[in-house]
Design a protein around this motif. Structure first.
Motif, short mmCIF file in Angstrom:
data_model
loop_
_atom_site.label_atom_id
_atom_site.label_comp_id
_atom_site.label_asym_id
_atom_site.label_seq_id
_atom_site.Cartn_x
_atom_site.Cartn_y
_atom_site.Cartn_z
N GLN A 220 16.50 -18.58 76.35
CA GLN A 220 15.39 -17.91 77.02
C GLN A 220 15.60 -18.10 78.51
N VAL A 221 15.49 -17.00 79.26
CA VAL A 221 15.67 -17.03 80.71
C VAL A 221 14.38 -16.54 81.35
N MET A 222 13.90 -17.31 82.33
CA MET A 222 12.73 -16.92 83.12
C MET A 222 13.17 -16.82 84.58
N GLY A 223 12.98 -15.66 85.17
CA GLY A 223 13.43 -15.47 86.54
C GLY A 223 14.93 -15.62 86.61
N HIS A 224 15.38 -16.60 87.41
CA HIS A 224 16.81 -16.88 87.55
C HIS A 224 17.17 -18.24 86.97
N LYS A 225 16.39 -18.72 86.00
CA LYS A 225 16.63 -20.04 85.40
C LYS A 225 16.70 -19.94 83.88
N ILE A 226 17.69 -20.61 83.30
CA ILE A 226 17.77 -20.72 81.85
C ILE A 226 16.80 -21.84 81.45
N LYS A 227 15.81 -21.48 80.65
CA LYS A 227 14.74 -22.42 80.30
C LYS A 227 14.96 -23.15 78.99
N THR A 228 15.30 -22.42 77.93
CA THR A 228 15.32 -23.00 76.59
C THR A 228 16.50 -22.49 75.78
N LEU A 229 17.14 -23.40 75.04
CA LEU A 229 18.14 -23.00 74.05
C LEU A 229 17.36 -22.61 72.80
N GLU B 292 9.07 -12.27 73.13
CA GLU B 292 8.48 -11.58 74.30
C GLU B 292 9.57 -11.32 75.32
N TYR B 293 10.68 -10.75 74.88
CA TYR B 293 11.81 -10.57 75.77
C TYR B 293 11.89 -9.15 76.28
N ALA B 294 11.79 -9.00 77.58
CA ALA B 294 11.83 -7.69 78.21
C ALA B 294 13.26 -7.19 78.37
N GLU B 295 14.20 -8.12 78.51
CA GLU B 295 15.60 -7.76 78.78
C GLU B 295 16.54 -8.56 77.89
N LEU B 296 17.75 -8.03 77.75
CA LEU B 296 18.81 -8.70 77.01
C LEU B 296 20.02 -8.80 77.93
N HIS C 126 18.93 0.18 75.69
CA HIS C 126 18.25 0.31 76.98
C HIS C 126 17.73 -1.03 77.51
N CYS C 127 17.69 -2.05 76.65
CA CYS C 127 17.19 -3.38 77.07
C CYS C 127 18.26 -4.24 77.73
N ILE C 128 19.54 -3.86 77.58
CA ILE C 128 20.62 -4.66 78.14
C ILE C 128 20.62 -4.51 79.66
N SER C 129 20.37 -5.63 80.34
CA SER C 129 20.32 -5.59 81.79
C SER C 129 21.61 -6.10 82.44
N LYS C 130 22.38 -6.88 81.68
CA LYS C 130 23.61 -7.43 82.25
C LYS C 130 24.59 -7.72 81.12
N GLU C 131 25.86 -7.36 81.35
CA GLU C 131 26.96 -7.68 80.44
C GLU C 131 28.08 -8.29 81.26
N ILE C 132 28.56 -9.44 80.83
CA ILE C 132 29.67 -10.09 81.52
C ILE C 132 30.77 -10.36 80.49
N PRO C 133 31.94 -9.71 80.63
CA PRO C 133 33.03 -9.89 79.68
C PRO C 133 33.85 -11.15 80.02
N LYS C 134 33.33 -12.29 79.61
CA LYS C 134 33.99 -13.56 79.92
C LYS C 134 33.69 -14.55 78.81
N MET D 221 7.19 -11.20 86.08
CA MET D 221 8.55 -11.04 85.61
C MET D 221 8.64 -11.56 84.18
N GLY D 222 9.11 -10.71 83.24
CA GLY D 222 9.17 -11.07 81.83
C GLY D 222 10.32 -11.99 81.50
N SER D 223 10.25 -12.52 80.34
CA SER D 223 11.27 -13.40 79.81
C SER D 223 12.48 -12.57 79.38
N LYS D 224 13.67 -13.15 79.49
CA LYS D 224 14.90 -12.47 79.10
C LYS D 224 15.58 -13.27 78.00
N LEU D 225 16.31 -12.56 77.17
CA LEU D 225 17.12 -13.19 76.13
C LEU D 225 18.57 -13.14 76.58
N LEU D 226 19.21 -14.29 76.67
CA LEU D 226 20.62 -14.39 77.02
C LEU D 226 21.41 -14.80 75.80
#
Length: 140
Positions: free
Chosen positions: A18-27, A90-94, A116-124, A1-6
């Motif tokens: 940086q998000v790995m799996g379901h955990k926020i790892k690094t600011l 190395e971010y697979a998703e945004l 196409h890289c945006i995997s989730k959008e939350i309007p909050k 599972m690749g790293s995600k950019l939040l």
């Protein structure tokens, strides 16, 4: 599972994580409008003017308020940062969490190649929120 950019943003501040799996790892970065000198230059608002007959005239309100202009400028800067961070990392998703108007502004300014890289959008509005709260919002 690749790293995600939040990216978590409102109209004046943003955090990149940086998000790995379901955990926020690094600011990765903490930005605000002051970082880019946005909102510091304001023209004086004209209240009215006098024409040659001595009768007070009216000045028109601008179509864009200063807050909207600042949001637009900040979203452009964030979109550029997202693009460069995504290209250099190395971010697979945004994933984006932003107040609704800011989310729309970021989406509008974001490079089309990243759509196409945006995997989730939350309007909050969650800028500055604790990462544990963000994890709950994203993954539960």
């Amino acid at each position: 599972m690749g790293s995600k950019l939040l990216v978590v943003a409102d109209s004046t501040k943003a955090q990149f994580y940086q998000v790995m799996g379901h955990k926020i790892k690094t600011l990765l970065g903490d930005y605000d409008a002051d970082t880019f000198n946005i909102g510091h230059e304001r023209a004086e608002k004209k209240s009215s003017f006098n024409n040659k007959t001595g009768v007070a005239g009216h000045s028109f309100e601008p179509h864009t308020t200063p807050k909207e202009a600042d949001r637009s400028e900040f979203s452009k800067k964030l979109s550029e940062l997202i693009y460069h961070t995504k290209q250099n990392g190395e971010y697979a998703e945004l994933m984006l969490i932003a107040e609704p108007k800011m989310l729309g502004a970021i989406r509008k300014n974001l490079d089309g190649k990243l759509g196409h890289c945006i995997s989730k959008e939350i309007p909050k509005d969650m800028a500055g929120a604790d990462p544990k709260i963000l994890e709950t919002l994203l993954f539960e």
